[in-house]
Design a protein around this motif. Structure first.
Motif, mmCIF file in Angstrom:
data_model
loop_
_atom_site.group_PDB
_atom_site.id
_atom_site.type_symbol
_atom_site.label_atom_id
_atom_site.label_comp_id
_atom_site.label_asym_id
_atom_site.label_seq_id
_atom_site.Cartn_x
_atom_site.Cartn_y
_atom_site.Cartn_z
ATOM 1 N N TYR A 85 0.996 -1.321 0.042
ATOM 2 C CA TYR A 85 -0.019 0.005 0.012
ATOM 3 C C TYR A 85 1.087 1.055 -0.066
ATOM 4 O O TYR A 85 2.156 1.277 0.710
ATOM 5 N N VAL A 86 0.637 2.307 -0.605
ATOM 6 C CA VAL A 86 1.129 3.761 -0.564
ATOM 7 C C VAL A 86 0.185 4.656 -0.518
ATOM 8 O O VAL A 86 -1.036 4.830 -0.854
ATOM 9 N N THR A 89 3.448 9.897 1.170
ATOM 10 C CA THR A 89 4.821 9.856 1.433
ATOM 11 C C THR A 89 5.270 8.894 2.257
ATOM 12 O O THR A 89 6.458 8.293 2.169
ATOM 13 N N SER A 90 4.214 7.999 2.294
ATOM 14 C CA SER A 90 4.359 6.927 3.273
ATOM 15 C C SER A 90 4.175 5.702 2.282
ATOM 16 O O SER A 90 3.329 5.611 1.643
ATOM 17 N N MET A 91 4.786 4.334 3.001
ATOM 18 C CA MET A 91 4.374 2.989 2.149
ATOM 19 C C MET A 91 4.180 1.996 3.002
ATOM 20 O O MET A 91 4.876 2.276 4.295
ATOM 21 N N GLN A 137 -4.668 -11.030 -5.362
ATOM 22 C CA GLN A 137 -3.919 -10.846 -4.078
ATOM 23 C C GLN A 137 -3.422 -9.477 -3.890
ATOM 24 O O GLN A 137 -3.402 -8.966 -2.933
ATOM 25 N N GLU A 138 -2.738 -8.796 -4.854
ATOM 26 C CA GLU A 138 -2.325 -7.550 -4.884
ATOM 27 C C GLU A 138 -3.121 -6.388 -4.325
ATOM 28 O O GLU A 138 -3.007 -5.556 -3.496
ATOM 29 N N ARG A 139 -4.542 -6.716 -5.082
ATOM 30 C CA ARG A 139 -5.445 -5.654 -4.595
ATOM 31 C C ARG A 139 -6.232 -5.962 -3.331
ATOM 32 O O ARG A 139 -6.782 -5.116 -2.672
ATOM 33 N N ALA A 140 -6.147 -7.234 -3.001
ATOM 34 C CA ALA A 140 -6.760 -7.604 -1.581
ATOM 35 C C ALA A 140 -5.968 -7.154 -0.516
ATOM 36 O O ALA A 140 -6.318 -6.384 0.328
ATOM 37 N N GLU A 141 -4.614 -7.200 -0.893
ATOM 38 C CA GLU A 141 -3.483 -6.438 0.037
ATOM 39 C C GLU A 141 -3.850 -4.884 0.132
ATOM 40 O O GLU A 141 -3.659 -4.538 1.322
ATOM 41 N N GLY A 145 -4.488 -3.012 3.591
ATOM 42 C CA GLY A 145 -3.743 -2.001 3.834
ATOM 43 C C GLY A 145 -4.295 -0.706 4.095
ATOM 44 O O GLY A 145 -3.865 0.043 5.121
ATOM 45 N N GLU A 146 -5.347 -0.332 3.403
ATOM 46 C CA GLU A 146 -6.302 0.779 3.888
ATOM 47 C C GLU A 146 -6.937 0.491 5.151
ATOM 48 O O GLU A 146 -6.921 1.598 5.911
#
Length: 160
Positions: A85-86, A89-91, A137-141, A145-146
């Motif tokens: 997630y980004v 300025t943070s990740m 999987q990336e969309r679920a992460e 993350g949100e």
């Protein structure tokens, strides 16, 4: 003038690191010292974030250090890090730690999420590239993350 930073794919900054557990990595009970594993997790998370942001980074938070498997001398530890997630300025970086046996089978030791902040040359936060989520999987992460980001904000409000 606001500069737009081109988005990157999760795979563009993914990292895998291997460590052999030596006697100096052990605690008094003969298992890997948790602080050593935490340090390796922090290094992997920082490398993923640096590769994504193309800037130096600093670790703002590490979530969840629960040890699910014991790790002993001569074991191989595999740390796999990827961007999840980004923000501006943070990740958020996920680092999975595994112990690998002689057959190559991996057992999960820990999953940690790190919040990394990109810094400019003066040590001030700087905008990071967006994240292109290509798989389910990336969309679920990303969605998880949100939720984790909102939980972190809530914890800060509650001084947790």
């Amino acid at each position: 003038m606001h500069t737009q930073v081109a988005a990157k794919r999760v795979a563009d900054s993914e990292v895998e690191q291997f460590q052999t557990i030596m006697p100096n990595h052990l605690n008094g009970a003969g298992r890997v010292f948790g602080g050593q594993l935490a340090a390796w997790i922090d290094v992997v998370g920082g490398i993923v974030a640096t590769r994504h942001a193309n800037h130096n980074v600093t670790t703002a938070a590490i979530d969840n250090l629960q040890f699910k498997e014991a790790v002993y001398e001569n074991s191989i530890v595999v740390l796999h890090g990827k961007m999840t997630y980004v923000g501006k300025t943070s990740m958020e970086v996920r680092v999975d730690s595994f112990v690998e046996d002689l057959s190559g089978e991996r057992k999960l030791v820990n999953t940690a999420y790190l919040v990394e902040v990109a810094l400019d040359d003066d040590g001030k936060p700087v905008q990071v590239p967006g994240l292109i989520c290509e798989t389910f999987q990336e969309r679920a992460e990303w969605e998880a993350g949100e939720r984790r980001r909102e939980l972190r904000k809530q914890r800060r409000r509650e001084a947790f």
